[in-house]
Design an enzyme around this catalytic site. Structure first.
Site, short mmCIF file in Angstrom:
data_model
loop_
_atom_site.label_atom_id
_atom_site.label_comp_id
_atom_site.label_asym_id
_atom_site.label_seq_id
_atom_site.Cartn_x
_atom_site.Cartn_y
_atom_site.Cartn_z
N ALA A 157 0.84 -1.21 0.00
CA ALA A 157 0.00 0.00 0.00
C ALA A 157 0.86 1.25 0.00
O ALA A 157 0.58 2.22 -0.71
CB ALA A 157 -0.94 -0.01 1.20
N ASP A 158 1.91 1.25 0.79
CA ASP A 158 2.82 2.40 0.84
C ASP A 158 3.50 2.61 -0.52
O ASP A 158 3.62 3.74 -1.00
CB ASP A 158 3.90 2.18 1.90
CG ASP A 158 3.39 2.39 3.31
OD1 ASP A 158 2.64 3.35 3.54
OD2 ASP A 158 3.74 1.58 4.18
N ILE A 159 3.97 1.53 -1.11
CA ILE A 159 4.66 1.64 -2.39
C ILE A 159 3.70 2.12 -3.47
O ILE A 159 4.04 2.99 -4.29
CB ILE A 159 5.30 0.30 -2.78
CG1 ILE A 159 6.41 -0.08 -1.78
CG2 ILE A 159 5.86 0.35 -4.19
CD1 ILE A 159 6.93 -1.49 -1.95
#
Length: 398
Positions: A169-171
């Site tokens: 999700a962060d990436i």
């Protein structure tokens, strides 16, 4: 010989960022030649600095996401600290923030406020679930967003859902923030105006769920969890070899199945057998398909299995560990490793995936210590040394 500058030479980015999503986005901008000024809290800085000590005492997440940046430690709760950051933003091309919901607006650092004051500025708000809606206020750590978007429900084995082994999700959010900045800069080049950019972890990962989303949303069912296998293709899995290895292979069409049967399995009768001849038949009879493939590969060492699969034109791979990736022959042959300076000395890091032949190599600058560039950046704003010393004594900067 370099004949062109890096794409973002001359672009200045100011970022009030933490953890992974925003720092990952701004690191991409630094790799393209932008000057990135990272604003951190004086009392510990970006909390990702404390995640671990795996990189010779530094946090592995921080080393990954923060090379090539200048660290300025400023207390944004102090009016004088906010005034200093405001001066930095006034001279910047891009501003990025991923503070907790509502925090940037309270500080006057949300994209709408900044773009109203600075029409050429590209300002990015990275949030967990977006600026509104019933989930807007929720904390959005990577694992939680993986669960909310359903990624975990389609990842793992039939008996055990698992999260991705990387912060997906962060990436995802970081890459959409990065591409959003690039698109906004292109628009500014045409119109002279920057503008706000909005990205959320939830929206980014929901987009990445496109295949299972469309598979299940239009009358079908969501793909089942199948471990390393594929829900709708067979054979597509990992198979043990005679020397204890695992070889993965993927057959994408029936022509490939015929080559696999004839040249690797050495069972040409399976090529035209109605129980195996089509992908639909192989999926319906997955156990028999896997048994036939597994029996053949179990008799071969991994290297021989890969050699035969390659020779037959069948997509295949070894199941590598992280240590295998570090010493991967493809990275070595293409000279992908570079030393990156840091407070603990040079650390090997991979070149960014995008290259620009004819331009200089990505600078891959130093991983900064907390507040390492505070004095130099404030001097660049014209703040006298005596005032910097007073601000430091008052705890406004560090």
């Amino acid at each position: 010989m370099s004949t062109q500058p890096l794409p973002l030479d001359g672009i200045t980015v100011v970022s009030v960022e933490q953890a992974v999503a925003a720092p990952f986005a701004t690191r991409q901008l630094a790799d393209l030649g932008a000057r990135v000024i990272k604003v951190e809290r004086p009392d510990g800085g970006d909390f990702a600095r404390g995640y671990d000590t795996a990189a010779r005492g530094l946090a592995s997440h921080f080393v990954w996401c923060n090379r090539g940046k200048e660290s300025v430690a400023v207390d944004l709760k102090e009016p004088r600290g906010r005034e200093l950051v405001g001066r930095l933003v006034a001279d910047a091309d891009v501003f990025v923030q991923n503070l907790a919901h509502g925090a940037a607006a309270r500080l006057g650092l949300d994209a709408a406020t900044l773009c109203a004051a600075h029409p050429r500025l590209v300002a990015v708000d990275v949030s967990g679930y977006g600026p509104d809606g019933p989930y807007a206020h929720r904390r959005a750590y990577d694992m939680l967003v993986q669960c909310e978007t359903g990624l975990v429900s389609v990842t793992g084995t039939p008996g055990q859902p698992v999260k991705s082994g990387i912060p997906a999700a962060d990436i995802a959010a970081g890459m959409y923030a990065y591409s959003g900045v690039l698109a906004a800069l292109v628009r500014r080049g045409r119109t002279g105006l920057g503008g706000p950019v909005e990205v959320s972890l939830f929206d980014a990962l929901a987009e990445w769920m496109g295949h299972p989303l469309h598979h299940g949303a239009h009358g079908g069912t969501a793909p089942a969890r199948t471990g390393l296998a594929h829900a709708v293709i067979a054979p597509y899995d990992a198979y043990p070899t005679a020397d204890g290895g695992l070889v993965l292979l993927s057959v994408q069409n029936d022509r490939e199945w015929r080559r696999l049967a004839e040249r690797v399995l050495e069972r040409p009768e399976l090529a035209g057998d109605p129980a195996f001849a089509t992908n639909a038949a192989r999926v319906a009879g997955r156990a028999a398909t896997d048994a036939a493939v597994g029996a053949a590969l179990a008799a071969l060492p991994a290297e021989e299995a890969v050699r035969r699969l390659d020779a037959a034109g069948i997509a295949c791979a070894r199941l590598n560990t992280v240590a295998d990736l570090v010493r991967h022959p493809q990275l070595a042959a293409r000279d992908r490793w570079r030393p990156v300076d840091s407070p603990v000395g040079p650390l090997p890091s991979l070149l960014p995936p995008v290259g620009f032949p004819g331009a200089p190599e990505a600078p891959m600058g130093r991983v900064p210590a907390l507040g390492e560039h505070t004095d130099a950046v404030l001097a660049g704003l014209g703040v006298p040394a005596a005032e910097v010393a007073e601000l430091r004594a008052a705890g406004v900067v560090a």
